[in-house]
Design an enzyme around this catalytic site. Structure first.
Site, PDB file in Angstrom:
ATOM      1  N   ARG A 261       0.843  -1.192   0.000  1.00 29.73           N
ATOM      2  CA  ARG A 261       0.000   0.000   0.000  1.00 29.73           C
ATOM      3  C   ARG A 261       0.881   1.245   0.000  1.00 29.73           C
ATOM      4  NH1 ARG A 261      -2.395   0.066   6.237  1.00 29.73           N
ATOM      5  NH2 ARG A 261      -0.434   0.636   7.254  1.00 29.73           N
TER       6      ARG A 261
ATOM      7  N   TYR B 271      12.531   7.027  15.024  1.00 28.02           N
ATOM      8  CA  TYR B 271      12.379   7.084  13.566  1.00 28.02           C
ATOM      9  C   TYR B 271      13.523   7.872  12.936  1.00 28.02           C
ATOM     10  CZ  TYR B 271      10.143   8.186   9.061  1.00 28.02           C
ATOM     11  OH  TYR B 271       9.844   8.331   7.710  1.00 28.02           O
TER      12      TYR B 271
ATOM     13  N   ASN C 204      11.515  -0.023   0.844  1.00 25.82           N
ATOM     14  CA  ASN C 204      10.426   0.885   1.168  1.00 25.82           C
ATOM     15  C   ASN C 204       9.782   0.573   2.520  1.00 25.82           C
ATOM     16  OD1 ASN C 204       8.219   2.886   0.279  1.00 25.82           O
ATOM     17  ND2 ASN C 204       7.040   1.034   0.692  1.00 25.82           N
TER      18      ASN C 204
ATOM     19  N   VAL D 115      10.757  -8.010   6.722  1.00 22.16           N
ATOM     20  CA  VAL D 115      12.099  -7.614   6.276  1.00 22.16           C
ATOM     21  C   VAL D 115      13.174  -7.876   7.308  1.00 22.16           C
ATOM     22  CG1 VAL D 115      11.267  -5.893   4.630  1.00 22.16           C
ATOM     23  CG2 VAL D 115      11.729  -5.207   7.007  1.00 22.16           C
TER      24      VAL D 115
END
Length: 243
Positions: free
Chosen positions: A16, A151, A86, A61
């Site tokens: 998405r 982050y 991504n 991942v």
């Protein structure tokens, strides 16, 4: 002109948002795509929409075996020429609000996942005559970002990893670049309220969010032969937010 004609591209986190927009654009430009994601229902639906040019693999991942399965799927399509790292998470918290568990979760998905991906695809890309890797960082990897300590840490790390990999892999005919999106209109930003996002947009000179399709167009360029002399670059796509 089909700018990715004959190429096979692996997109992690491709079910998405930006990943899905990339998959649609790449197929329209002649590529075959492997969509990797933990979002199985959405990933399979997208692959079905794209038909024979796409395959879905259930991919965490942080697991090397999942990367191997994704690369096997690419090999079945004819090799591997491009990787878009991504997949990522964004769970904002200040330094003092960040637990060790939250920090490690960001590190494993956003940083370790990209490392595993870059390392895993090299032999397959070499067999294909070379390739291109695009690592999706963030404007939070170019400047300090408030309230997103874990982050930001991983996105700065990814910036450095990209440059180190670009040096290591140039002799193998593999290019590695990073992109740095600002606020993009995807599900990821829904962790903040509409009011919070609106306030943040006031700091963007263009006064709007970017679209997943705009990001996909940049990634397409970096995967294509048109960018054949570009490696180790960091490209902001942020409406001027880092000016």
């Amino acid at each position: 002109m089909d700018r990715l004609a004959g190429k096979v591209i692996l997109i992690s986190g491709g079910a998405r948002g930006q990943g899905a927009a990339e998959a649609r654009l790449f197929v329209a430009e002649g590529a075959r795509v492997v969509i990797g994601d933990v979002l199985e229902a959405e990933g399979r639906q997208l692959a079905s929409e794209l038909g024979g040019a796409a395959a879905f693999v259930l991919q965490d991942v942080t697991r090397e075996t999942d990367w191997e399965a994704a690369i096997d799927a690419a090999a079945a399509m004819g090799g591997l020429h491009g990787l878009v790292n991504n997949a990522g998470i964004y769970q904002p918290a200040t330094l003092m609000e960040t637990s060790a568990e939250l920090f490690e979760r960001h590190m494993r998905i956003n940083q370790l996942g990209c490392f595993l991906g870059m390392k895993a695809v090299v032999p397959a890309m070499e067999r294909s005559g070379g390739g291109s890797i695009v690592n999706v960082s963030s404007v939070a990897g170019l400047r300090g970002s408030p309230g997103a300590f874990a982050y930001s840490s991983t996105k700065w790390a990814l910036r450095g990893m990209t440059k180190a990999a670009a040096v290591d892999l140039a002799p193998r005919r593999i290019r590695v670049n990073s992109i740095h999106p600002g606020p993009i209109d995807t599900e990821m930003l829904k962790v903040r309220t509409a009011e919070q996002n609106a306030r943040r947009l006031q700091l963007v000179p263009m006064k709007r969010m970017g679209t997943a399709e705009e990001v996909a167009s940049l990634v397409l360029y970096l995967l294509s032969d048109e960018s054949g002399y570009i490696t180790g670059a960091e490209v902001a796509i942020d409406g001027g937010a880092t000016l």
